[in-house]
Design a protein around this motif. Structure first.
Motif, short mmCIF file in Angstrom:
data_model
loop_
_atom_site.label_atom_id
_atom_site.label_comp_id
_atom_site.label_asym_id
_atom_site.label_seq_id
_atom_site.Cartn_x
_atom_site.Cartn_y
_atom_site.Cartn_z
N GLY A 119 16.86 118.03 11.19
CA GLY A 119 17.74 118.66 10.99
C GLY A 119 18.21 119.33 12.64
O GLY A 119 17.77 118.49 13.25
N LEU A 120 18.95 119.69 12.89
CA LEU A 120 19.61 120.26 13.97
C LEU A 120 18.93 120.52 15.25
O LEU A 120 17.57 121.10 14.69
N VAL A 121 18.27 119.95 15.97
CA VAL A 121 17.54 121.15 17.15
C VAL A 121 18.03 121.62 18.58
O VAL A 121 19.66 121.31 18.98
N GLU A 122 17.93 122.30 19.22
CA GLU A 122 18.12 123.54 20.29
C GLU A 122 16.79 123.05 21.88
O GLU A 122 16.12 123.74 21.79
N TYR A 123 17.40 122.33 23.07
CA TYR A 123 16.45 122.51 24.33
C TYR A 123 16.61 123.64 24.29
O TYR A 123 17.95 124.87 24.37
N PHE A 124 15.11 124.42 24.84
CA PHE A 124 15.62 125.21 25.63
C PHE A 124 14.58 125.53 26.69
O PHE A 124 13.80 124.38 26.78
N THR A 144 23.39 113.31 13.01
CA THR A 144 22.20 114.50 11.87
C THR A 144 23.33 115.27 11.29
O THR A 144 23.07 115.37 9.56
N LYS A 145 24.38 116.01 11.59
CA LYS A 145 25.52 116.65 10.76
C LYS A 145 25.65 115.33 9.94
O LYS A 145 26.18 115.92 8.62
N THR A 146 26.20 114.52 10.35
CA THR A 146 26.73 113.79 9.30
C THR A 146 25.07 112.20 8.49
O THR A 146 25.91 111.14 7.40
N GLY A 147 24.07 112.50 8.52
CA GLY A 147 23.48 111.07 9.04
C GLY A 147 23.53 110.48 8.88
O GLY A 147 22.54 109.43 8.48
N THR A 148 24.39 109.58 9.93
CA THR A 148 24.73 107.96 10.64
C THR A 148 23.57 108.33 11.55
O THR A 148 24.32 107.47 12.73
N ASN A 149 22.04 108.91 12.15
CA ASN A 149 21.61 108.78 13.25
C ASN A 149 21.04 107.11 13.26
O ASN A 149 21.16 107.09 14.64
N TYR A 150 21.02 106.35 12.28
CA TYR A 150 20.95 104.73 12.55
C TYR A 150 22.09 104.67 13.30
O TYR A 150 21.43 103.48 13.81
N SER A 151 23.16 104.62 13.46
CA SER A 151 24.52 103.60 13.93
C SER A 151 24.15 103.77 15.11
O SER A 151 24.93 102.72 15.57
N GLU A 152 23.05 104.49 15.87
CA GLU A 152 22.95 104.25 17.14
C GLU A 152 21.87 104.32 17.41
O GLU A 152 21.66 104.41 18.97
N ILE A 153 21.07 103.70 16.88
CA ILE A 153 19.79 103.69 16.97
C ILE A 153 18.93 103.51 18.52
O ILE A 153 18.47 103.26 18.79
N LYS A 155 20.53 103.02 21.07
CA LYS A 155 20.48 103.76 22.46
C LYS A 155 19.29 104.46 22.35
O LYS A 155 19.35 104.64 24.31
N GLU A 156 19.09 105.23 21.59
CA GLU A 156 17.60 106.37 22.57
C GLU A 156 17.37 106.71 20.87
O GLU A 156 17.81 106.12 19.28
N CYS A 157 16.20 107.68 20.73
CA CYS A 157 16.06 108.00 19.62
C CYS A 157 16.14 108.80 18.74
O CYS A 157 16.60 109.79 19.36
N VAL A 158 16.65 108.59 17.47
CA VAL A 158 17.85 109.35 16.67
C VAL A 158 17.68 109.96 15.98
O VAL A 158 17.38 111.12 14.73
N ILE A 159 15.82 109.91 16.03
CA ILE A 159 15.62 111.71 15.39
C ILE A 159 14.09 112.17 15.63
O ILE A 159 13.10 111.48 16.46
N PRO A 160 14.02 113.83 16.35
CA PRO A 160 13.64 113.86 16.90
C PRO A 160 12.64 114.00 16.48
O PRO A 160 12.46 114.71 15.65
N SER A 161 11.19 113.68 17.35
CA SER A 161 9.68 113.49 16.88
C SER A 161 9.42 114.65 16.19
O SER A 161 8.33 114.78 15.54
N PRO A 162 10.12 116.06 16.18
CA PRO A 162 9.09 117.23 15.91
C PRO A 162 9.85 117.76 14.98
O PRO A 162 9.89 118.82 14.12
#
Length: 335
Positions: A119-124, A144-153, A155-162
């Motif tokens: 799901g989408l995340v929001e920093y605060f 995440t909106k397109t489910g293409t997370n792995y396309s840039e895996i 670069k950074e962690c593309v699935i937020p741990s929580p």
């Protein structure tokens, strides 16, 4: 019909200021068939007392003390006590949106096994969210909106741990929390990728991610940049490296040098290119740096691009397209 059970696995250590908000957000979920397996990882403040007060009045909250040390040991212990058909993780200083469990579960039921619900995340933050975190939030949410997370895996962690959920059997198939590798959330993401578990697109903010100066991901050595770089290269060599191709490192900054040193240590041959006139022709670790234009003359290469500058990355993409190079097959951005 009996509702499926969701196991929420949560380690905590000295987060007394945030635990009540976190647990209240779980208690307020629209989906109510859950268990919270929450592990005290050696707290020295009032954290344990706070959680225990909740657990005494809520049977769905199951509190344990870590028999080992660190987040991975805590997560392993939590999973060993879990009984849910679906597994998710929560950080003790964050907040779930009220429909988080419901949305993630419904998506998994709709798409079936071998999928990861995200799901989408929001920093605060009480002191304001920095530009770096805002940029990461935007980048991550767009994937995440397109489910293409792995396309840039890489670069950074593309699935937020929580903010993920998965079928228990799929979680066990990719070895759960067993590997003792940090950063543990990024390692788990790579294992989801390796097992080809597809990310389910989602356009709803489900998780509020709290940022503050003493957050573990900011301060602990396990989350230092060298650990990220080593982990990325480890998984690249295991998953996407084509041994018939010659690895070509593009860039001679801190990350490029670290990549080079690891490959030398592993006795893996590579070429090294850059577009910095001051470094071209120089010898680093016994390797001569070549002009990036040499890439068009090198045969059968697979480039690891460690250049972080966004403008330079765009120029590199244009150049790679010009010489008919394909993403992942011929090159991967590691920044």
């Amino acid at each position: 019909m009996q509702k499926p059970l969701i196991s929420i696995l949560t380690p905590f250590k000295n987060t007394e200021a945030y635990l009540a908000d976190c647990i209240h957000s779980i208690l307020n979920q629209t989906f109510t068939s859950w268990e919270l397996i929450i592990i005290d990882d050696g707290s020295t403040d009032e954290s344990y007392k706070i959680v225990n007060a909740f657990a005494e009045h809520e049977p769905r909250i199951k509190l344990f003390k870590n028999s080992g040390s660190g987040i991975i040991d805590a997560l392993q212990l939590a999973f060993s006590h879990s009984k849910g058909d679906y597994i998710t993780r929560m950080d003790s200083d964050d907040i779930m949106m009220p429909n988080k469990l419901e949305v993630l579960l419904n998506n998994l039921i709709t798409f079936g096994k071998k999928h990861v619900a995200v799901g989408l995340v929001e920093y605060f933050s009480e002191t304001g969210v920095g530009e770096g975190y805002k940029s990461y939030e935007t980048w991550l949410n767009n994937l995440t909106k397109t489910g293409t997370n792995y396309s840039e895996i890489y670069k950074e962690c593309v699935i937020p741990s929580p903010c993920w959920m998965i079928h228990r059997t799929d979680f066990m198939a990719c070895d759960a929390f067993n590997p003792n590798l940090y950063p543990e959330d990024y390692d788990l993401t790579f294992r989801f990728y390796k097992h080809q578990f597809k990310c389910i697109p989602c356009d709803v903010v489900l998780h509020q991610w709290r940022d503050y100066s003493t957050r573990t991901s900011r301060t602990h050595i396990h989350y230092a940049q060298n650990h990220f770089t080593e982990l990325k290269l480890r998984h690249f060599l295991e998953i996407d490296y084509n041994k018939e191709k010659t690895i070509t490192i593009w860039g001679a900054g801190t990350k490029g040098k670290l990549m080079a040193s690891i490959l030398i240590e592993k006795n893996i041959p590579f070429e090294w290119i850059c577009d910095n006139p001051k470094k071209i022709g120089k010898d680093i670790y016994g390797k001569e740096l070549k002009d990036f234009k040499a890439l068009s003359k090198l045969k059968n290469t697979q480039s690891i691009i460690t250049v972080a500058n966004k403008t330079a990355q765009k120029e590199i993409r244009v150049y790679l397209k010009k010489i008919n190079k394909q993403s992942f097959t011929d090159y991967i951005f590691f920044c």
